[in-house]
Scaffold this active site. Structure first.
Site, short mmCIF file in Angstrom:
data_model
loop_
_atom_site.label_atom_id
_atom_site.label_comp_id
_atom_site.label_asym_id
_atom_site.label_seq_id
_atom_site.Cartn_x
_atom_site.Cartn_y
_atom_site.Cartn_z
N HIS A 243 -4.21 -43.07 -2.05
CA HIS A 243 -4.69 -43.77 -3.24
C HIS A 243 -5.80 -42.98 -3.92
CE1 HIS A 243 -7.19 -46.73 -5.38
NE2 HIS A 243 -6.01 -47.17 -5.78
N ARG B 84 -3.20 2.90 8.72
CA ARG B 84 -3.53 1.59 8.13
C ARG B 84 -2.28 0.73 8.01
NH1 ARG B 84 -8.55 2.65 4.84
NH2 ARG B 84 -8.60 4.90 4.73
N SER C 107 13.74 -42.00 -13.23
CA SER C 107 12.50 -41.24 -13.04
C SER C 107 12.28 -41.11 -11.54
CB SER C 107 11.33 -41.97 -13.69
OG SER C 107 10.15 -41.25 -13.46
N GLY D 106 -7.71 -7.09 5.19
CA GLY D 106 -8.53 -7.10 6.39
C GLY D 106 -7.95 -7.85 7.58
N CYS E 75 8.10 -38.47 -11.86
CA CYS E 75 6.74 -38.94 -12.12
C CYS E 75 5.91 -38.99 -10.83
CB CYS E 75 6.74 -40.29 -12.81
SG CYS E 75 7.47 -41.60 -11.83
N TYR F 89 12.35 -33.96 -18.14
CA TYR F 89 10.90 -33.85 -18.24
C TYR F 89 10.23 -33.96 -16.87
CZ TYR F 89 10.75 -38.96 -17.72
OH TYR F 89 10.89 -40.24 -17.23
N MET G 261 -5.12 -7.16 9.34
CA MET G 261 -4.50 -6.36 10.38
C MET G 261 -5.35 -5.11 10.65
SD MET G 261 -0.54 -6.87 9.40
CE MET G 261 -0.77 -6.46 7.71
N ARG H 274 -3.65 -1.58 -6.20
CA ARG H 274 -2.84 -2.80 -6.17
C ARG H 274 -3.21 -3.64 -7.38
NH1 ARG H 274 -6.33 -5.12 -1.12
NH2 ARG H 274 -8.22 -5.16 -2.34
N ASN I 85 6.85 -39.46 -4.61
CA ASN I 85 5.86 -39.82 -3.58
C ASN I 85 6.54 -40.72 -2.56
OD1 ASN I 85 4.02 -38.54 -5.24
ND2 ASN I 85 3.30 -40.44 -6.16
N GLY J 131 10.58 -40.93 -8.31
CA GLY J 131 9.27 -41.24 -7.71
C GLY J 131 9.22 -40.50 -6.39
N LYS K 10 0.83 -1.20 0.00
CA LYS K 10 0.00 0.00 0.00
C LYS K 10 0.88 1.26 0.00
CE LYS K 10 -3.84 -0.17 2.32
NZ LYS K 10 -4.51 -0.47 3.58
C1 PEP Z 1 6.21 -42.35 -6.59
O1 PEP Z 1 6.47 -43.05 -5.63
O2 PEP Z 1 6.48 -41.15 -6.65
C2 PEP Z 1 5.50 -42.92 -7.74
C3 PEP Z 1 5.30 -42.19 -8.83
O3 PEP Z 1 5.03 -44.18 -7.64
P1 PEP Z 1 3.70 -44.57 -6.83
O4 PEP Z 1 2.99 -43.32 -6.48
O5 PEP Z 1 2.91 -45.43 -7.75
O6 PEP Z 1 4.26 -45.31 -5.68
#
Ligand code: PEP
Ligand code: MG
Length: 899
Positions: free
Chosen positions: A460, A100, A770, A109, A837, A857, A111, A344, A774, A772, A30
């Site tokens: 899942h 202000r 790749s 809003g 991935c 990628y 503060m 703004r 997760n 993973g 501001k």
């Molecule tokens: C991962 O573990 O990132 C992955 C892509 O495999 P999943 O999620 O199937 O275990």
């Protein structure tokens, strides 16, 4: 971040303006913009900004205004007095000020604000005579006592409100504005009494004391719980504090030639290049917000004050030309004189963001690169999926994690089979479960949306739903599911299988009833923006898809390959689950082979379909990953049914289920470990992949399979399994007498910390990596990805974590492993192809990291492909420093980029 300066107060006014729009860190958004607008000649009431550094000093000093600050404030007040020709606290024509807050990032809003400062008993009389309107002066005074009492002294607003209501009753007024002068005079006396009762002090008659206490209150409000929570939710970190803007008051409630309003330089909902706004005649800004009166569209100003409307149009053009951005601004008209109080960057929908960015390039206001940075990549979601109509009321019953965007409603169904049956019978249903498992996929697919009471962003349900672009709210922990009674209870309300709920996968909201939806509109501007994104990005964007339909959709959205084709879902369809279960129940390798032989034709068809959909592009097929027990039924009746179908004793099914039970299945017999124990599964899958590829090539379909081995932790696993894969490919080629070229790269997932740490050894046996992320996140943090919902909210609330690490890559910890693996892997094989991935492949901040670390990628669910394309281009055109900061794993405290 920036040099610590001594100057604590910066002036903005006709005589000088000591700030620029670039000084947001120091002056807050501001303050920086007030100074900027003053410099470019817009009519801004003069004032000054106390820096955010001073707020930090205040907090570091244990809540004490720094010495010398008030002296600087006095000096700057003298400048304001000079410029306005009025005096603070004057008994003749008093100068009134507003105080202000204003941080570097807008926190609307959150503060505190105090208006009308400088009014005392005497100054009120001065204002009455200078304005010629005693009622107005009394009204301003009672507002100050109330606001100062509430904001600065902590007197509950209710105490004032109660008295106001009594007085309105006494004077027969139903609206605040109907209380006459006499009533207001009495109200001021009563308010001062309320103030005294609750604070033990008289309302201060020293205007500078009012000012000092108000400045302090704004500093204090930086750390009130709602402000802290807002910063948490919006991931605002690394700021010093709030600035304080002290500015000359102007009044929109001085009569019929006064007014106030808010405007946008373009339409914030559609992006249309049309002036947009609302105003109220004879009102103060807070009246617009409070919704006591309905404002008029800004075009209607023409019939009120055409001259002022023209001035506003000029202001709109000046702002857009200067900021080269869609701005919103607040204005007040005091007795026919227009003032601009704030500007703004205007908040806008995803649709509007895309249109405005593209239009502005066409208007030669900004470059293509700037246009790319103007659209928050995640906002593209709003263009790609149906959304709930924003104009409809929502009866929100609870909130879960926004696991997969979209809008869905339906009656409640409690099992996958029930969903399938009811959908078959023509009903629209939501699948409501504690958590889903691979057994539920058919029901998940048939359901309009998925709602779970446990599970995180990579549970899942969440992963599968996102892959399909199906709406899912996960981990809505307040929901108690009673399957036996076929009800859910949430916050004291009960819903049956005949009740309809709506779920918003973008906000996580769960609502009672059917909230109407609207379809996505992929406008021409969207395609243009995507073209620019593709031109500038360096990362390729692949997709995670396991059906030809998903592959085709992803291709339409611009996917350049499949980075992860999970094969497990293929085994749940129709008859094949029976063969799969027969394979799992097999007592010998011979029996197992016989069952696998039955699965080969199915797999071949699956792969052929996907290779055909993706022809000319790589398809990375991952060998079976989940533990085998996930394919067996766990409920007694289903076990009996299976035993009957396979003509085996039910005890055999039960025993196998018990045998396969694992205390910790995520770390158990899964991934490449399955292929080590049951190499015939690998053989079956690789055979099907190779046969499908050969059939495609023979039909002139350019199939490009790649085989990916999951959950590798040591090079020996990969070495051994690679050999088996190669042998199988060779055997198929020989059996088919296929001699034309067919190269199938064999790579691995890097998803176990040990694999990342020994990536140099692993690289010797891999054609690609790749990530993973997760599993890599799960194993690096030691957080079960399916159970995080039970503690994540506490971790976020207590600021142990900044954000869900399964949603946005933890660049400091997990990112360090990724960096290590990239450098070790490329140290061995300079050109080693690398991608990601895990779910992070679709998250803009994580994509920026992937760009910085040099991956080839990112692979994400089909619906996130356009988002990833945009995010990849943003990473490529962003200032290199920002990317380096992202890669700097040595320092956990990073300033969030606002791009
Ligand atoms: C991962 O573990 O990132 C992955 C892509 O495999 P999943 O999620 O199937 O275990
Ligand atoms: Mg994994």
């Amino acid at each position: 971040m920036f040099e610590k300066t001594k100057k604590r107060v910066h002036y903005f006014g006709k005589t000088k303006s000591e700030g620029t729009k670039e000084m947001k860190e120091l002056l807050g958004g501001k303050g920086a913009n007030l100074a900027e607008m003053t410099s470019i000649g817009l009519p801004v009431p003069p004032g000054f900004t106390i820096t955010t550094e001073t707020c930090a000093e205040y907090n570091e000093g244990g809540g004490k205004l720094p010495d010398g600050l008030m002296k600087e404030v006095h000096n700057h007040m003298a400048l304001v007095e000079q410029e306005t020709g009025k005096r603070f606290g004057s008994e003749i024509d008093p100068l009134l000020m507003s105080v202000r807050s204003g941080a570097a990032v807008s926190m609307p809003g959150m503060m505190d604000t105090v208006l009308n400062l400088g009014l005392t008993d005497k100054a009120m009389e001065g204002l009455a005579s200078s304005s010629g309107n005693r009622r107005f002066a009394l009204d301003a005074y009672r507002r100050l006592i109330n606001m100062f009492g509430d904001v600065v002294m902590g007197v509950d607003h209710e105490n004032f409100e109660k008295e106001f209501d009594c007085l309105k009753a006494k004077y027969g007024a139903s609206l605040d504005t109907e209380l006459n002068e006499e009533g207001l005079q009495e109200l001021v006396t009563i308010y001062k009494q309320v103030y005294l009762e609750h604070t033990g002090e008289e309302f201060p008659q020293d205007p500078y004391l009012q000012l000092e206490k108000s400045i302090e209150a704004v500093f204090k409000s930086w750390n009130i719980p709602r402000a802290i929570r807002y910063r948490q939710i919006n991931e605002i970190t690394g700021l010093l504090g709030t600035a304080v803007n002290v500015q000359t008051m102007v009044f929109g409630n001085m009569g019929e030639d006064s007014g106030t309003g808010v405007a946008f330089t373009r339409n914030p909902a559609t992006g249309e290049n049309k002036f947009y706004g609302e105003f109220l005649i004879n009102a103060q800004g807070e009246d617009v917000v409070a919704g006591i009166r309905t404002p008029q569209p800004v075009e209607e100003m023409v019939s009120w004050r055409g001259d002022i409307y023209q001035q506003l149009l000029e202001v709109k053009d000046i702002l857009e030309n200067h900021y080269r951005e869609m701005e919103d601004f607040e204005f007040t008209v005091e007795r026919g004189q227009l003032y601009i109080l704030q500007t703004r960057t205007g908040k806008r929908t995803g649709v509007a963001a895309v249109k405005i960015a593209v239009d502005m390039v066409m208007e030669s206001r900004i470059t293509e690169k700037e246009a790319l940075l103007r659209v928050p990549a995640n906002d593209l979601n709003q263009l790609l999926l149906p959304t709930f109509d924003l104009n409809t009321e929502r009866d929100v019953v609870t909130k879960g994690l926004p696991a997969s965007p979209g809008a869905a409603f339906g009656k409640l169904a409690f099992s996958a089979d029930e969903v399938v049956d009811r959908v078959h019978a023509g009903e629209t249903v939501l699948l409501v479960r504690k958590e889903t498992s691979p057994e539920d996929v058919s029901g998940m697919h048939a359901a309009a949306g998925i709602l779970t009471s446990t599970g995180g962003m990579t549970s899942h349900a969440a992963v599968v739903a996102r892959g399909w672009g199906k709406c899912c709210v996960a981990g809505a922990g307040e929901i108690v599911i009673n399957e036996a009674q076929r009800t859910i209870t949430v916050n004291g309300r009960t819903f049956t299988d005949q009740d309809i709920l709506s779920i918003d996968g973008t906000s996580g909201e769960v609502m009672a009833g059917e909230v109407p939806t609207q379809d996505p509109q992929l406008s021409g501007e969207f395609a243009t923006l995507m073209e620019w994104a593709d031109h500038y990005r360096e990362l390729q964007v692949w997709t995670n898809a396991d059906t030809p339909n998903d592959a085709l959709r992803a291709r339409e959205y611009g996917a350049e390959g499949i980075g992860l084709c999970r094969t497990e879902h293929m085994f749940f369809e129709g008859e094949r689950i029976k063969d799969m279960r027969e394979m799992i129940l097999a007592k010998s390798q011979t029996e197992r082979r016989a069952a696998l032989d039955k699965l080969i034709p199915y797999q071949r068809v699956d792969f052929k379909g996907i290779f055909t959909a993706m022809q000319g592009l790589p398809v990375t097929v991952r060998l079976l990953d989940p533990p085998l027990h996930e394919f067996l039924p766990h409920e007694e009746h289903a076990q009996v049914e299976l035993a009957n179908r396979l003509s085996v004793p039910v005890e055999r099914v039960k025993t196998r289920v018990v045998q396969l039970h694992e205390a910790n299945p995520m770390l158990g017999h899964r991934g490449c470990r399955l292929s080590i124990t049951y190499p015939e599964i690998l053989t079956m899958q690789v055979t099907a992949i190779t046969e499908a590829a050969i059939e495609c090539l023979q039909e002139k379909i350019d199939a490009r399979p790649e085989i990916m081995i999951p959950l590798v932790g040591t090079y020996k696993e990969l070495q051994l399994l690679r050999e088996k894969v190669e042998q199988t490919i060779a055997a198929v080629k020989e059996a088919k007498n296929y001699t034309a070229p067919l190269e199938i790269p064999i790579g691995t997932m890097i998803e176990i910390p040990r694999a990342a740490l020994t990536a140099d050894q692993i690289a010797e046996h891999a054609d690609f990596f790749s990530f993973g992320t997760n599993d890599l996140t799960q194993m690096t943090f030691g957080y079960s990805r399916d159970d995080i919902a039970s503690f994540l909210p506490d971790y976020l609330n207590q600021e142990i974590l900044e954000k869900d690490p399964f949603q946005s890559l933890d660049t400091v910890g997990v990112g360090q492993l990724v960096k290590t693996a990239v450098s070790k892997g490329r140290g061995k094989e300079k050109q080693l192809k690398m991608g990601i991935c895990g779910e992070h492949g679709g998250d803009p901040a994580s994509i920026a990291f992937c760009h910085g670390v040099g991956l080839n990628y990112v692979s994400c669910s089909p619906f996130r492909v356009p988002i990833a394309r945009l995010a990849a281009s943003q990473a490529a055109v962003k200032n290199q420093k920002e990317i380096e900061l992202l890669l700097d794993t040595s320092d956990e405290i990073k300033v969030k980029s606002t791009g």
